[in-house]
Design an enzyme around this catalytic site. Structure first.
Site: not given
Length: 902
Positions: A335-337, A639, A637
């Protein structure tokens, strides 16, 4: 000469060059290029845009769905029936093949548009200096060496080496993952610096958050940082999903078995029983059609589509059907933070003064949450130390926070938005302070100062900024008793270090009163004699629901790894708070360490460590590949555009729907409508449920094929009349799949679905117990069908009637077996469980209607070679079906007993 000019338009690592050196390398001057020179360079390097991706046409994409070994067998079977003159058989078989291809074509949906999503990020226009004058041109026409002007709100039109920067701050989170805009200057940095540390560069597609600047174009179009990511996406090879890999292996094994047994049938029938060649070929084709589960692709697609609908209701929008099942196989979530595990909304967590350490509740820009001291809620007017800090934070502030359609949004700097929200929580009135002058934030000074009149008429200089810069300007601090006292720098530096260790961004506040006549503010006014008031700790807070989701993932045996472009300290603090790792065990790996590791070393690092900081798009992509090389099924994941290559490579890419870029959404298979990590956990649960239901559907459908194959094989081996024709076999396969098997798609989740570990990557979809049951059911139904058919022929029944009864036996036995298959191991001998799935009852009702048409409609009799039956002819198949149901329940009971004894 051309070669020399080509090299002059290419510049290596411009961030490491001084401005003068960069201009010289580009054969450029600060007055800009001439129109003629710009035109010549444009002809050489091409327009400043990203290349469009190659796409297969609709016909080619449709034809791809015939590329399956079992489909090839069916096409050959159709060809042989045509040669034998059995045209109805030919057209029925071809119709099934074409229907499957249409279903696959629709399932595929729209093609990947990740590159188009990135192209939307490019600027349309640019302010450029040509022929010594500033003009506005289309950004497509920019070339290396152009001088470009940037202002607040502009989108950077190309990669620039900055020549001038005045309070310039650029929002680069889409490229770097940084949650706050980057301060820009004109200084060169180390050649190995990451994208987020190249402070003298402005990158194509990023947004100017504040200030202004001028830069020389160093790269355009595909040569920009954005173009490099674009290239990475186009070069990334997507992997097959676990289900498609398993089905591909299953298809190959089944194809070999089918062809081998069909050939054996031809040899046995010709050598032992002297069948006619035409009849033998028809029998072999019947066997092939019987053994191939034609309805399986349709039922898989429908089951996945129903899963997509359920996931959409849980805020997970699925762009590719197979991604639903893949989620159920996931062993690692990367996951991205920023914006994924965190809210991407800066929030004040601590205010430290000599009066105490104040804790601030609430997250984001919504002004809800308490401010407490020692666990007790405070009122601002009772705490002068806190009031002094909040006054600076709210008044020396150019950002607004407002409610828009029930969402609180910030207009301006995210960090200042956090300060403004703190003031709103404490009901501080900043509007009553009149501003007379100000010194705006500059990257060289790293502070902002304002001159204001307070409501009581007094005037003060309010100063906020980097703690080290403010400590240098203060000789005194506001002491615990509210009076100025000598500055204890060691005390404040310890507090700064403690806040930084928690991953907080630290700001300091200072002030001093001035005479009522003062109306202007200069740098000299804030160089000394300021009074240090306190510190403010700010963080991009974790999503509370994401913390719970990570815990659920761990319970399900799924590891969660955070891969971010942010700093190591921030990443470590967030990782501990999210529960990704324990404070005394957690280790953070930097992008530089990833860069230095070999592929083999990285596989071990990727397995052992769960937090990776200061990563570039290449690092994220390498980490995903390293995990996959160890056999992990990876969900990624993100954005930002910097996440897109890794999202495309991952087994399932998950993009944020609200704050995610278009490029990221188009590179992903799943888009979260609420940007919430907990939706991933719910989607994984749904994926596991779907996989269970697919297993049930396969365990239900394959015995139909096994029984039919056994009937055809036994008929040839023992020299019997064929109990079924190829088109009758197709009818059974399709009608059973689209009615009975479909009901299994509506089964709810098995108990404890998220408490069991992920299934092993590469494990067969059919385990030993399933194979045993498949064999038992196939033999039971197949043997009963042959026995019934042979018995009726011996009694003098017409061949068409006997074959119709054989078809009814297969279909009715499968209807009873449906209720066995609804529970893999649990008993179905319960009135409550037996009727708990309304879809199963509806499916049986539909099947009865279809079978009645098959038996009694004249055109169906013509197409399928069937005949009308009397009422008594239905009793034997019903008895056989009930017997199969009871025997399978006995087998399940024995299996449960054996498992319990282990």
């Amino acid at each position: 000469m051309a070669k020399e000019q080509a090299s002059s338009l290419e510049i290596e690592k411009p961030h490491a060059l001084a401005v003068s050196d960069a201009l010289r390398e580009l054969s450029a001057e600060q007055d800009g290029l001439t129109s003629d020179e710009a035109k010549r360079r444009l002809a050489e390097v091409g327009p400043n845009r990203l290349p469009a991706p190659d796409r297969d046409g609709a016909i080619k994409r449709f034809i791809k769905h015939f590329h399956d070994i079992l489909i090839y067998i069916l096409i050959v079977a159709a060809g042989i029936t045509a040669l034998l003159g059995h045209w109805i058989d030919t057209w029925v078989i071809l119709s099934v093949v074409i229907i499957n291809a249409i279903i696959g074509f629709i399932q595929e949906g729209k093609a990947e548009e990740a590159l188009a999503g990135i192209r939307k990020m490019l600027s349309l226009n640019a302010q450029v200096r040509r022929d010594g004058q500033w003009i506005e041109i289309e950004a497509d026409s920019l070339v290396p060496g152009d001088i470009v002007r940037l202002r607040s709100g502009d989108r950077v039109p190309a990669d620039l080496r900055l020549i001038k920067a005045t309070n310039l701050r650029i929002e680069e989170s889409a490229l770097t993952g940084e949650s706050v805009p980057a301060d820009k200057n004109t200084e060169e940095v180390d050649a190995d610096a990451g994208v987020g540390d190249r402070f003298g560069m402005a990158f194509s597609g990023t947004m100017v958050a504040a200030g202004r600047g001028t830069g020389v174009v160093t790269a355009t179009g595909p040569n920009t940082e954005l173009g490099r990511i674009n290239r990475m996406i186009s070069e990334v090879q997507t992997l097959q999903t676990p289900l498609t890999r398993q089905m591909a292996r299953f298809s190959k094994v089944l194809a070999v078995v089918i062809v081998g047994l069909a050939a054996l049938m031809l040899v046995i029938g010709f050598a032992l029983h002297e069948f006619e060649l035409g009849e033998l070929f028809l029998a072999a084709i019947g066997f092939a059609v019987a053994a191939i589960p034609e309805g399986l692709p349709a039922i898989l697609t429908i089951t996945l589509a129903l899963g997509v609908e359920r996931m959409a209701r849980r805020n997970a929008i699925t762009r590719k059907l197979t991604a639903v099942e893949t989620l159920g196989s996931v062993t690692v979530v990367c996951s991205d933070k920023t914006g994924t595990l965190t809210r991407n909304e800066m929030t004040v967590r601590h205010v430290i003064t000599r009066g105490g350490d104040y804790a601030v509740d609430g997250t984001g820009y919504k002004p809800e949450g308490e401010v407490t001291l020692g666990g007790e809620q405070v009122e601002l007017h009772e705490h002068p130390h806190l009031h002094a800090v909040v006054e600076v934070a709210a008044v020396a502030n150019d950002t607004e926070v407002s409610e828009d359609e029930r969402e609180w949004r910030v207009t301006g700097e995210p960090t200042e938005g956090a300060l403004r929200t703190l003031a709103l929580k404490l009901k501080f009135d900043a509007e009553s302070h009149e501003r007379h002058d100000s010194i705006p934030f500059e990257s060289d000074n790293k502070f902002m100062a304002t001159l204001n009149s307070r409501p009581d008429g007094s005037r003060a200089i309010l100063l906020k900024g980097a703690p080290d810069r403010l400590l240098d300007r203060c000789e005194n601090e506001l002491s615990a008793d509210g009076e100025p006292a000598a500055l204890d720098r060691e005390f404040w530096e310890e507090r700064i270090e403690a806040l930084s260790a928690e991953g907080l961004r630290v700001l300091a506040a200072a002030a001093r009163e001035v005479s009522d006549s003062k109306s202007e503010l200069s740098l000299e006014d804030v160089e000394q004699d300021m009074i240090f008031l306190g510190l403010i700790g700010i963080i991009d807070p974790p999503r509370p629901e994401a913390i719970e989701a990570i815990s659920s993932c761990h319970e399900a045996g799924i590891r969660v790894k955070m891969i971010t472009g942010d700093h190591a300290g921030t990443a470590r603090a967030i990782g501990i708070e999210m529960g990704i790792g324990k404070e005394d065990e957690i280790k953070v790996i930097s992008g530089a360490e990833i860069e230095a590791a070999s592929d083999d070393e990285l596989q071990q690092i990727a397995h052992d460590c769960d937090i990776f900081a200061r990563t570039s798009p290449e690092h994220k992509l390498r980490l995903v590949k390293a995990l996959q090389a160890r056999g992990e099924v990876v969900a990624m994941t993100g954005d930002g555009v910097n996440d897109a290559p890794a999202l495309k490579r991952a087994d399932v890419g998950v993009a944020m729907g609200i704050k995610g870029t278009e490029a990221t959404k188009e590179a992903a298979e799943i888009v979260l409508a609420d940007d919430n990590f907990s939706s991933i956990e719910r989607a994984i649960e749904e994926g596991r449920t779907i996989y269970d239901n697919l297993k049930k559907a396969i365990l239900f459908i394959l015995p139909t094929n096994g029984a039919q194959g056994l009937v055809m094989l036994a008929a040839v081996v023992f020299g019997l009349t064929l109990p079924l024709t190829p088109v009758q076999i197709l009818w059974v396969n399709m009608v059973v799949a689209v009615t009975l098997a479909l009901a299994l798609a509506f089964e709810p989740a098995e108990p404890g679905v998220m408490q069991r570990p992920p299934r092993k990557p590469g494990a067969s979809i059919m385990d030993k117990a399933m194979l045993i049951r498949l064999a038992i059911v196939s033999v039971l139904i197949g043997s009963a069908t042959i026995a019934m058919f042979k018995f009726e022929l011996m009694r003098g029944m017409d061949l068409d009637v006997a074959r119709t009864m054989a078809v009814n036996t297969l279909v009715i036995a499968q209807a009873f077996y449906l209720f066995n298959a609804r529970f893999l191991t649990e008993s179905s001998l319960s009135i409550k469980l037996l009727f708990s799935n309304r879809a199963a009852l509806i499916a049986v009702g539909v099947l009865v209607l279809l079978q009645m048409g098959f038996v009694y409609l004249p055109f169906m009799n013509l197409w399928f070679g069937t005949a009308a039956l009397e009422l008594r002819h239905w009793l034997v198949p019903l008895a056989i079906g009930a017997t199969v149901f009871l025997l399978i329940e006995l087998e399940k009971a024995l299996s449960r007993r054996l498992i319990a004894q282990k």
